[in-house]
Design an enzyme around this catalytic site. Structure first.
Site, short mmCIF file in Angstrom:
data_model
loop_
_atom_site.label_atom_id
_atom_site.label_comp_id
_atom_site.label_asym_id
_atom_site.label_seq_id
_atom_site.Cartn_x
_atom_site.Cartn_y
_atom_site.Cartn_z
CG ASN A 1 0.13 -15.55 34.22
OD1 ASN A 1 0.20 -14.25 33.51
ND2 ASN A 1 -0.34 -16.44 33.83
CG HIS B 1 -4.17 -9.84 33.42
ND1 HIS B 1 -4.31 -10.81 32.40
CD2 HIS B 1 -5.11 -9.96 34.30
CE1 HIS B 1 -5.43 -11.40 32.68
NE2 HIS B 1 -5.88 -10.99 34.05
NE ARG C 1 -4.83 3.80 23.57
CZ ARG C 1 -5.02 4.75 24.09
NH1 ARG C 1 -3.75 5.53 24.15
NH2 ARG C 1 -5.93 5.43 24.76
CG HIS D 1 -1.21 -18.84 28.11
ND1 HIS D 1 -2.47 -18.88 28.54
CD2 HIS D 1 -1.08 -19.72 26.83
CE1 HIS D 1 -2.98 -19.90 27.70
NE2 HIS D 1 -2.23 -20.39 26.96
NE ARG E 1 -5.46 -17.33 24.94
CZ ARG E 1 -6.39 -17.69 25.88
NH1 ARG E 1 -6.11 -17.92 27.24
NH2 ARG E 1 -7.21 -18.64 25.42
NE ARG F 1 -7.20 -14.01 24.11
CZ ARG F 1 -8.07 -14.92 24.81
NH1 ARG F 1 -8.55 -14.46 26.03
NH2 ARG F 1 -8.89 -15.83 23.80
CD GLU G 1 -0.23 -20.33 32.15
OE1 GLU G 1 -0.86 -19.81 31.42
OE2 GLU G 1 -0.18 -20.18 33.53
CB THR H 1 -8.99 -16.73 31.88
OG1 THR H 1 -7.69 -17.23 32.46
CG2 THR H 1 -10.34 -17.16 32.51
CB THR H 2 -6.84 -21.53 31.08
OG1 THR H 2 -5.79 -20.53 30.42
CG2 THR H 2 -6.63 -22.68 30.68
CD GLU I 1 -0.62 -23.93 37.33
OE1 GLU I 1 0.51 -23.98 36.65
OE2 GLU I 1 -1.35 -23.15 37.27
CG HIS J 1 -7.34 -20.38 36.68
ND1 HIS J 1 -8.35 -19.45 36.78
CD2 HIS J 1 -7.05 -19.94 35.38
CE1 HIS J 1 -8.90 -19.07 35.50
NE2 HIS J 1 -7.85 -19.25 34.73
N GLY K 1 -1.69 -14.54 38.59
CA GLY K 1 -1.55 -13.38 37.69
C GLY K 1 -2.24 -12.30 37.91
N1 PXP Z 1 -1.86 -21.32 35.89
C1 PXP Z 1 -2.56 -21.34 34.54
C2 PXP Z 1 -2.19 -22.67 33.90
C3 PXP Z 1 -3.17 -20.41 33.89
O1 PXP Z 1 -3.60 -20.66 32.51
C4 PXP Z 1 -3.52 -19.10 34.67
C5 PXP Z 1 -4.20 -18.02 33.77
O2 PXP Z 1 -3.15 -17.68 32.93
C6 PXP Z 1 -2.94 -18.94 35.76
C7 PXP Z 1 -2.45 -20.10 36.36
C8 PXP Z 1 -3.04 -17.63 36.49
O3 PXP Z 1 -4.24 -17.48 36.88
P1 PXP Z 1 -4.75 -16.02 37.39
O4 PXP Z 1 -4.53 -15.24 36.22
O5 PXP Z 1 -6.22 -16.18 37.52
O6 PXP Z 1 -3.90 -15.79 38.71
#
Ligand code: PXP
Length: 237
Positions: A7, A10, A18, A43, A45, A49, A70, A100-101, A151, A190, A212
């Site tokens: 992911n 970030h 910036r 993702h 969103r 963001r 996502e 975060t989610t 998931e 996650h 991620g």
């Molecule tokens: N899976 C899903 C569905 C998520 O929403 C996220 C966070 O965006 C992740 C995995 C990855 O999570 P992490 O960044 O904590 O590894």
């Protein structure tokens, strides 16, 4: 063996700090692929963001491995998914104020909305995964509305330690068995990091982990020395 979806949200978060072009999550995705990623996850969103529509559109062209988007179950982003057509969409809950989610999707409480989204995405040719807590009633509802994959939300497992963490792992194992016996593909993610990912990867039938924060965090750490060395060299030449 579980596949790794990286992911790259970030990376876009740093860029958006910036509002410039760098660092580009498209570059990060290419480097993640060079490192062996089996998938790239992003993702889009509602508040944009981090990932922007442009990132998705460019990555659809440049990512050679699986592209997993996502999304919340909302019409505007579902329409973008149906237009761009990533390989897979993972439906997630979304609240603007969250960092975060938080928590899995409530399929039971939003059954017709989620079912409609699954039908729409599948008709456009995408695999549809639902991000769910390891809760049997939610998993049963996912099976009833024909999700392709689940998931499992590993957030609670990731935030705990010792016996409590072991109990959370047992819940994930039982949920994994339920997902597979219902004929759905098993994913998880996650909060997974370099210390806690292995037991989740080892759950029987685990097909995909989406990670991620810990990978982007590690990339900053292992890349910092070289980045500084390059700037030092440049200004002293
Ligand atoms: N899976 C899903 C569905 C998520 O929403 C996220 C966070 O965006 C992740 C995995 C990855 O999570 P992490 O960044 O904590 O590894």
């Amino acid at each position: 063996m579980a596949e790794l979806g990286v992911n790259i949200d970030h990376v876009a978060t740093v860029r958006e700090a910036r509002k410039t072009r760098e660092p580009d999550p498209v570059w990060a995705a290419a480097l993640a692929e060079l490192g062996g990623a089996d998938g790239i996850t992003l993702h889009l969103r509602e508040d944009r963001r981090h990932i922007q529509d442009r990132d998705l559109i460019v990555m659809k062209e440049t990512v050679a491995c699986k592209l997993n988007l996502e999304l919340a179950c909302e019409d505007d982003v579902l329409a973008i998914a149906c237009k761009v057509k990533p390989d897979q969409v993972t439906l997630v809950p979304e609240r603007r104020e969250e960092i975060t989610t938080e928590g899995g999707l409530d399929v039971i409480g939003n059954r017709s909305k989620v079912e409609k989204a699954i039908d729409q995405l599948r008709a456009a040719g995408m695999i549809v995964s639902l991000f769910l807590d390891p809760d049997e009633a939610q998993l049963q509802a996912a099976a009833e509305i024909n999700a392709d994959a689940v998931e499992l939300h590993t957030g609670k497992y990731s935030l705990t330690k010792g016996g409590v963490q072991h109990a959370e792992l047992e819940k994930l194992i039982a949920a994994g068995q339920f997902v597979r016996s219902a004929g759905m593909t098993l994913h998880a993610g996650h909060g997974l990091d370099y210390r806690n990912a292995k037991p989740v990867a080892s759950i029987e039938g685990m097909c995909e982990l989406n990670i991620g924060h810990s990978i982007v965090g590690r990339a900053i750490m292992v890349g910092m020395q070289q980045a500084v060395r390059e700037m030092k060299q440049l200004i002293s030449d």
